[in-house]
Write a protein that holds these residues in place. Structure first.
Motif, mmCIF file in Angstrom:
data_model
loop_
_atom_site.group_PDB
_atom_site.id
_atom_site.type_symbol
_atom_site.label_atom_id
_atom_site.label_comp_id
_atom_site.label_asym_id
_atom_site.label_seq_id
_atom_site.Cartn_x
_atom_site.Cartn_y
_atom_site.Cartn_z
ATOM 1 N N THR A 158 6.234 -3.254 -36.233
ATOM 2 C CA THR A 158 5.185 -2.364 -35.528
ATOM 3 C C THR A 158 4.441 -2.032 -36.967
ATOM 4 O O THR A 158 2.825 -1.154 -36.351
ATOM 5 C CB THR A 158 5.135 -1.677 -34.576
ATOM 6 N N ASP A 159 4.889 -1.787 -38.015
ATOM 7 C CA ASP A 159 4.110 -0.786 -38.966
ATOM 8 C C ASP A 159 3.379 -1.970 -40.427
ATOM 9 O O ASP A 159 2.861 -1.429 -41.077
ATOM 10 C CB ASP A 159 5.045 -0.002 -39.951
ATOM 11 N N ALA A 160 3.604 -3.111 -39.586
ATOM 12 C CA ALA A 160 2.414 -3.925 -39.969
ATOM 13 C C ALA A 160 0.871 -3.633 -39.893
ATOM 14 O O ALA A 160 1.131 -3.598 -38.978
ATOM 15 C CB ALA A 160 2.793 -5.702 -40.553
ATOM 16 N N GLN A 161 0.308 -4.371 -40.830
ATOM 17 C CA GLN A 161 -1.238 -4.663 -40.553
ATOM 18 C C GLN A 161 -1.452 -5.535 -39.435
ATOM 19 O O GLN A 161 -1.888 -6.608 -40.724
ATOM 20 C CB GLN A 161 -2.039 -3.790 -41.908
ATOM 21 N N TYR A 162 -2.268 -5.843 -38.739
ATOM 22 C CA TYR A 162 -2.358 -6.584 -37.908
ATOM 23 C C TYR A 162 -4.119 -6.899 -37.964
ATOM 24 O O TYR A 162 -4.220 -6.077 -37.837
ATOM 25 C CB TYR A 162 -1.801 -7.291 -36.705
ATOM 26 N N PHE A 163 -4.438 -8.756 -38.196
ATOM 27 C CA PHE A 163 -5.966 -8.715 -38.432
ATOM 28 C C PHE A 163 -6.030 -9.750 -37.303
ATOM 29 O O PHE A 163 -5.137 -10.497 -37.657
ATOM 30 C CB PHE A 163 -6.288 -8.727 -39.256
ATOM 31 N N ILE A 182 7.904 -18.985 -33.196
ATOM 32 C CA ILE A 182 8.170 -18.379 -32.114
ATOM 33 C C ILE A 182 7.995 -18.286 -31.120
ATOM 34 O O ILE A 182 6.648 -18.759 -30.408
ATOM 35 C CB ILE A 182 6.496 -16.857 -33.307
ATOM 36 N N ALA A 183 8.931 -17.196 -30.296
ATOM 37 C CA ALA A 183 9.056 -17.117 -28.620
ATOM 38 C C ALA A 183 8.871 -18.241 -28.267
ATOM 39 O O ALA A 183 8.090 -18.128 -27.031
ATOM 40 C CB ALA A 183 7.629 -16.066 -28.246
ATOM 41 N N GLY A 184 9.084 -19.352 -28.313
ATOM 42 C CA GLY A 184 9.515 -21.150 -27.383
ATOM 43 C C GLY A 184 7.575 -22.171 -27.960
ATOM 44 O O GLY A 184 7.460 -22.370 -28.000
ATOM 45 N N VAL A 185 7.260 -20.574 -28.773
ATOM 46 C CA VAL A 185 5.942 -21.279 -29.765
ATOM 47 C C VAL A 185 5.308 -22.148 -30.762
ATOM 48 O O VAL A 185 5.913 -21.852 -31.710
ATOM 49 C CB VAL A 185 4.495 -20.674 -29.272
ATOM 50 N N PRO A 186 5.061 -23.342 -30.864
ATOM 51 C CA PRO A 186 4.617 -23.571 -32.206
ATOM 52 C C PRO A 186 3.644 -23.106 -33.329
ATOM 53 O O PRO A 186 2.555 -22.069 -32.524
ATOM 54 C CB PRO A 186 4.227 -25.572 -32.369
ATOM 55 N N THR A 187 4.139 -22.505 -34.328
ATOM 56 C CA THR A 187 3.977 -21.799 -35.280
ATOM 57 C C THR A 187 3.158 -21.888 -36.781
ATOM 58 O O THR A 187 4.632 -22.658 -36.995
ATOM 59 C CB THR A 187 4.145 -20.061 -35.065
ATOM 60 N N TYR A 188 1.929 -22.141 -37.302
ATOM 61 C CA TYR A 188 1.691 -22.885 -38.237
ATOM 62 C C TYR A 188 1.947 -21.147 -39.681
ATOM 63 O O TYR A 188 1.933 -20.142 -38.949
ATOM 64 C CB TYR A 188 0.251 -22.929 -38.652
ATOM 65 N N ILE A 189 3.153 -20.840 -40.451
ATOM 66 C CA ILE A 189 3.053 -20.022 -41.694
ATOM 67 C C ILE A 189 2.385 -20.566 -42.597
ATOM 68 O O ILE A 189 3.202 -21.426 -43.134
ATOM 69 C CB ILE A 189 4.109 -19.483 -41.029
ATOM 70 N N TRP A 198 4.860 -14.585 -27.248
ATOM 71 C CA TRP A 198 3.997 -14.785 -28.924
ATOM 72 C C TRP A 198 3.968 -13.635 -29.442
ATOM 73 O O TRP A 198 4.190 -13.302 -30.719
ATOM 74 C CB TRP A 198 3.189 -16.002 -29.042
ATOM 75 N N LEU A 199 2.838 -13.459 -29.093
ATOM 76 C CA LEU A 199 2.216 -11.577 -29.225
ATOM 77 C C LEU A 199 3.596 -10.827 -29.608
ATOM 78 O O LEU A 199 3.985 -10.018 -30.657
ATOM 79 C CB LEU A 199 0.602 -10.955 -29.402
ATOM 80 N N GLU A 200 4.101 -10.660 -29.104
ATOM 81 C CA GLU A 200 5.228 -9.784 -28.695
ATOM 82 C C GLU A 200 6.448 -9.773 -29.633
ATOM 83 O O GLU A 200 7.199 -9.061 -30.522
ATOM 84 C CB GLU A 200 5.586 -9.879 -27.296
ATOM 85 N N ALA A 201 6.400 -11.428 -29.647
ATOM 86 C CA ALA A 201 8.118 -11.664 -30.430
ATOM 87 C C ALA A 201 7.399 -11.708 -32.210
ATOM 88 O O ALA A 201 7.593 -11.129 -33.008
ATOM 89 C CB ALA A 201 8.053 -13.182 -30.722
ATOM 90 N N VAL A 202 5.990 -11.330 -32.555
ATOM 91 C CA VAL A 202 5.096 -11.702 -33.444
ATOM 92 C C VAL A 202 5.678 -10.489 -34.115
ATOM 93 O O VAL A 202 6.087 -9.758 -34.896
ATOM 94 C CB VAL A 202 4.203 -11.557 -33.747
ATOM 95 N N LEU A 245 -0.014 -16.771 -39.487
ATOM 96 C CA LEU A 245 0.603 -17.068 -38.315
ATOM 97 C C LEU A 245 -0.242 -17.793 -37.120
ATOM 98 O O LEU A 245 -1.438 -16.817 -37.162
ATOM 99 C CB LEU A 245 1.232 -15.715 -37.426
ATOM 100 N N GLY A 246 -0.352 -19.013 -37.360
ATOM 101 C CA GLY A 246 -1.344 -19.582 -36.351
ATOM 102 C C GLY A 246 -0.553 -20.495 -35.008
ATOM 103 O O GLY A 246 0.471 -21.015 -35.434
ATOM 104 N N ILE A 247 -1.139 -19.484 -34.113
ATOM 105 C CA ILE A 247 -0.096 -20.469 -32.998
ATOM 106 C C ILE A 247 -0.898 -21.232 -32.042
ATOM 107 O O ILE A 247 -1.334 -21.310 -32.420
ATOM 108 C CB ILE A 247 -0.098 -18.636 -31.559
#
Length: 184
Positions: free
Chosen positions: A129-134, A31-38, A119-123, A80-82
């Motif tokens: 933007t309608d998802a609930q983020y925690f 995500i945005a060039g950053v490895p991410t665990y999903i 990374w956060l912007e790309a997420v 999502l783990g950055i």
């Protein structure tokens, strides 16, 4: 005058581990060039719920952290783990003779704040933007979690009887009183 320190810099306890056992079910994405665990839930009903997993110095791909993320996914969250260490979690260096931990920490403290906003912007662009983020931050990730609690990018704190919350942290490091002043 600087704000009182509530949780100091990374200490020796941040670099100790009891490794757990298990088989992770998530995978690695970019995500945005950053490895991410999903780690994805088997099913999700209602609004999309996403946990931003902000790891300790071991990084999101360390087995213990993968298992925690998988646990959250097993309870209906997309997780999502950055990897703000770009594959260089501290566990790669635990038994390395002559390893310069202080330099590793300084490098991580420089790099992570540079990549996290992109990374956060790309997420948010990817998952909506309608998802609930925690957010949940462990040790190194605690300040990022608290920073998010001061924005509208994650759910605002509500009463404790509600399932909605913004951010949480465990075994924090690098926190001062100012980080708590603007929590929404």
């Amino acid at each position: 005058m600087s704000a009182p320190v509530l949780a100091g810099n990374l200490g020796d306890c941040c670099f100790k581990v009891v490794e757990h056992s298990g088989t992770p079910v998530g995978k690695s994405i970019d995500i945005a060039g950053v490895p991410t665990y999903i780690s994805e839930p088997s099913s999700q009903t209602g609004a999309k719920k996403i946990i931003l997993y902000l790891s300790d110095v071991f990084g999101p791909f360390f087995l213990n952290n993968q298992l925690i993320q998988d646990y959250f996914a097993g309870h209906g969250f997309l997780v999502l783990g950055i990897d703000y260490f770009f594959g260089d979690g501290i566990y790669h260096h635990l038994n390395e003779e002559g390893f310069d931990r202080a330099s590793w920490i300084e490098n991580a403290k420089k790099k992570a704040p540079e990549v996290f906003p992109k990374w956060l912007e790309a997420v948010r662009e990817t998952y909506g933007t309608d998802a609930q983020y925690f957010a949940v931050g462990y040790c190194f990730g605690a300040p990022f979690s608290l920073d998010l609690a001061t924005t509208d990018k994650v759910l605002a704190f509500r009463n404790c009887d509600d399932d909605d919350f913004t951010a949480a942290f465990a075994h924090p490091s690098m926190l001062n009183e100012d980080l708590f002043k603007n929590i929404k």
